[in-house]
Write a protein that holds these residues in place. Structure first.
Motif, PDB file in Angstrom:
ATOM      1  N   ILE A  44      33.182 -12.853  24.629  1.00  0.00           N
ATOM      2  CA  ILE A  44      33.565 -14.041  23.856  1.00  0.00           C
ATOM      3  C   ILE A  44      34.626 -14.841  24.608  1.00  0.00           C
ATOM      4  N   LEU A  45      35.612 -14.152  25.174  1.00  0.00           N
ATOM      5  CA  LEU A  45      36.660 -14.837  25.937  1.00  0.00           C
ATOM      6  C   LEU A  45      36.081 -15.529  27.160  1.00  0.00           C
ATOM      7  N   PHE A  46      35.074 -14.908  27.782  1.00  0.00           N
ATOM      8  CA  PHE A  46      34.445 -15.515  28.957  1.00  0.00           C
ATOM      9  C   PHE A  46      33.782 -16.835  28.598  1.00  0.00           C
ATOM     10  N   PHE A  47      32.995 -16.830  27.527  1.00  0.00           N
ATOM     11  CA  PHE A  47      32.236 -18.033  27.192  1.00  0.00           C
ATOM     12  C   PHE A  47      33.047 -19.079  26.443  1.00  0.00           C
ATOM     13  N   ASP A  94      47.997 -19.214  32.881  1.00  0.00           N
ATOM     14  CA  ASP A  94      48.545 -19.795  31.652  1.00  0.00           C
ATOM     15  C   ASP A  94      49.647 -18.892  31.106  1.00  0.00           C
ATOM     16  N   VAL A  95      50.657 -19.513  30.522  1.00  0.00           N
ATOM     17  CA  VAL A  95      51.691 -18.770  29.811  1.00  0.00           C
ATOM     18  C   VAL A  95      51.340 -18.865  28.332  1.00  0.00           C
ATOM     19  N   ILE A  96      51.215 -17.696  27.699  1.00  0.00           N
ATOM     20  CA  ILE A  96      50.811 -17.669  26.301  1.00  0.00           C
ATOM     21  C   ILE A  96      51.878 -16.996  25.450  1.00  0.00           C
ATOM     22  N   LYS A  97      51.855 -17.356  24.183  1.00  0.00           N
ATOM     23  CA  LYS A  97      52.686 -16.688  23.195  1.00  0.00           C
ATOM     24  C   LYS A  97      51.741 -16.049  22.196  1.00  0.00           C
ATOM     25  N   ILE A  98      51.842 -14.726  22.057  1.00  0.00           N
ATOM     26  CA  ILE A  98      51.019 -13.994  21.103  1.00  0.00           C
ATOM     27  C   ILE A  98      51.839 -13.847  19.828  1.00  0.00           C
ATOM     28  N   HIS A  99      51.335 -14.410  18.749  1.00  0.00           N
ATOM     29  CA  HIS A  99      52.045 -14.421  17.473  1.00  0.00           C
ATOM     30  C   HIS A  99      51.774 -13.115  16.730  1.00  0.00           C
ATOM     31  N   ASP A 100      52.522 -12.111  17.086  1.00  0.00           N
ATOM     32  CA  ASP A 100      52.427 -10.807  16.445  1.00  0.00           C
ATOM     33  C   ASP A 100      53.740 -10.553  15.718  1.00  0.00           C
ATOM     34  N   VAL A 152      47.987 -12.704  34.130  1.00  0.00           N
ATOM     35  CA  VAL A 152      47.826 -12.354  35.537  1.00  0.00           C
ATOM     36  C   VAL A 152      46.362 -12.082  35.858  1.00  0.00           C
ATOM     37  N   ASP A 153      45.653 -11.428  34.926  1.00  0.00           N
ATOM     38  CA  ASP A 153      44.245 -11.103  35.147  1.00  0.00           C
ATOM     39  C   ASP A 153      43.575 -10.896  33.796  1.00  0.00           C
ATOM     40  N   ILE A 154      42.265 -11.141  33.763  1.00  0.00           N
ATOM     41  CA  ILE A 154      41.464 -10.914  32.563  1.00  0.00           C
ATOM     42  C   ILE A 154      40.294 -10.037  32.984  1.00  0.00           C
ATOM     43  N   SER A 155      40.186  -8.854  32.367  1.00  0.00           N
ATOM     44  CA  SER A 155      39.097  -7.938  32.706  1.00  0.00           C
ATOM     45  C   SER A 155      38.180  -7.765  31.502  1.00  0.00           C
ATOM     46  N   ALA A 156      37.250  -6.834  31.603  1.00  0.00           N
ATOM     47  CA  ALA A 156      36.295  -6.611  30.514  1.00  0.00           C
ATOM     48  C   ALA A 156      36.969  -6.057  29.272  1.00  0.00           C
ATOM     49  N   PHE A 157      38.019  -5.270  29.446  1.00  0.00           N
ATOM     50  CA  PHE A 157      38.648  -4.598  28.315  1.00  0.00           C
ATOM     51  C   PHE A 157      40.026  -5.143  27.968  1.00  0.00           C
ATOM     52  N   HIS A 158      40.762  -5.639  28.963  1.00  0.00           N
ATOM     53  CA  HIS A 158      42.158  -6.005  28.764  1.00  0.00           C
ATOM     54  C   HIS A 158      42.506  -7.324  29.440  1.00  0.00           C
ATOM     55  N   VAL A 159      43.622  -7.884  28.969  1.00  0.00           N
ATOM     56  CA  VAL A 159      44.252  -9.015  29.654  1.00  0.00           C
ATOM     57  C   VAL A 159      45.576  -8.479  30.198  1.00  0.00           C
ATOM     58  N   PHE A 160      45.822  -8.731  31.460  1.00  0.00           N
ATOM     59  CA  PHE A 160      47.051  -8.271  32.089  1.00  0.00           C
ATOM     60  C   PHE A 160      48.064  -9.405  32.057  1.00  0.00           C
ATOM     61  N   LEU A 161      49.223  -9.127  31.465  1.00  0.00           N
ATOM     62  CA  LEU A 161      50.264 -10.128  31.269  1.00  0.00           C
ATOM     63  C   LEU A 161      51.516  -9.727  32.035  1.00  0.00           C
ATOM     64  N   LYS A 162      52.320 -10.747  32.383  1.00  0.00           N
ATOM     65  CA  LYS A 162      53.601 -10.492  33.039  1.00  0.00           C
ATOM     66  C   LYS A 162      54.649 -11.383  32.372  1.00  0.00           C
ATOM     67  N   LEU A 197      42.370  -7.574  20.463  1.00  0.00           N
ATOM     68  CA  LEU A 197      43.574  -8.028  19.755  1.00  0.00           C
ATOM     69  C   LEU A 197      43.855  -9.507  20.025  1.00  0.00           C
ATOM     70  N   LEU A 198      43.466  -9.993  21.200  1.00  0.00           N
ATOM     71  CA  LEU A 198      43.656 -11.418  21.494  1.00  0.00           C
ATOM     72  C   LEU A 198      42.844 -12.285  20.543  1.00  0.00           C
ATOM     73  N   LEU A 199      41.694 -11.794  20.125  1.00  0.00           N
ATOM     74  CA  LEU A 199      40.875 -12.563  19.189  1.00  0.00           C
ATOM     75  C   LEU A 199      41.389 -12.452  17.759  1.00  0.00           C
ATOM     76  N   GLN A 200      42.183 -11.429  17.479  1.00  0.00           N
ATOM     77  CA  GLN A 200      42.688 -11.215  16.133  1.00  0.00           C
ATOM     78  C   GLN A 200      44.041 -11.885  15.893  1.00  0.00           C
ATOM     79  N   LYS A 201      44.794 -12.122  16.933  1.00  0.00           N
ATOM     80  CA  LYS A 201      46.143 -12.688  16.813  1.00  0.00           C
ATOM     81  C   LYS A 201      46.112 -14.178  17.113  1.00  0.00           C
ATOM     82  N   GLY A 202      47.069 -14.884  16.556  1.00  0.00           N
ATOM     83  CA  GLY A 202      47.233 -16.283  16.909  1.00  0.00           C
ATOM     84  C   GLY A 202      47.875 -16.379  18.289  1.00  0.00           C
TER      85      GLY A 202
END
Length: 178
Positions: A108-111, A119-125, A135-145, A158-163
């Motif tokens: 879903i994230l790919f398409f 991009d710098v993102i803020k995850i509203h948790d 930093v990277d987006i893989s099949a299972f995880h997004v790598f953040l720094k 979780l990225l699809l579930q959180k704002g």
């Protein structure tokens, strides 16, 4: 004797050959379409390869079902095999449902392509808010720094579930405030 066997199964052999050619055509066509889509959206090569693998797997499953139909396997045998495989796969997936949900979220994230690497993102948790660069987006995880250099591996589902907010040049223009 061998000629009689070939004549007896000639329709199945011809249909199987046509299926093989059709499979190769669709495999090539889907690969080209996904790569063209990825190129227009500037998607990374390894993410594109992952989606291509998923598409090929789907085509192979369809081809296997078509071969079963072509060769006239008895319905009761198909149901028995399908129920056995479904049971094994179901137990495995229930045990590992998060893997399946992460793979689905990765597709879903790919398409949908809501954000990209850099991009710098803020995850509203509520419990654990995060402001970090992708930093990277893989099949299972997004790598953040984070600004402090902390590396976070965040599951795709979780990225699809959180704002999520995409912050423009957040780390460049401002000092990091927690």
């Amino acid at each position: 004797m061998e000629i009689l066997a070939l004549q007896e199964y000639s329709k199945e052999l011809i249909a199987s050959a046509i299926l093989l050619v059709t499979l190769l055509f669709f495999r090539t066509a889907t690969t080209k379409l996904v790569r063209r889509y990825a190129k227009t959206n500037q998607t990374l090569e390894h993410r594109t390869n992952l989606v291509v693998k998923y598409m090929h797997l789907f085509l192979y499953i369809l081809a296997a079902i078509a071969l079963i139909i072509i060769w006239g396997v008895q319905t009761k045998d198909i149901i028995l095999a399908f129920s056995s495989v479904t049971t094994v796969v179901g137990v495995a997936l229930i045990a590992q449902w998060s893997i399946l949900s992460n793979i689905t979220a990765g597709i879903i994230l790919f398409f949908s392509f809501p954000f990209k690497i850099g991009d710098v993102i803020k995850i509203h948790d509520k419990d654990f808010p995060i402001i970090a660069e992708i930093v990277d987006i893989s099949a299972f995880h997004v790598f953040l720094k984070t600004y402090d250099g902390e590396q976070i591996i965040y599951p795709n589902n979780l990225l699809l579930q959180k704002g999520i907010s995409i912050l423009k040049d957040h780390f460049k223009d401002k000092e990091f405030v927690d």
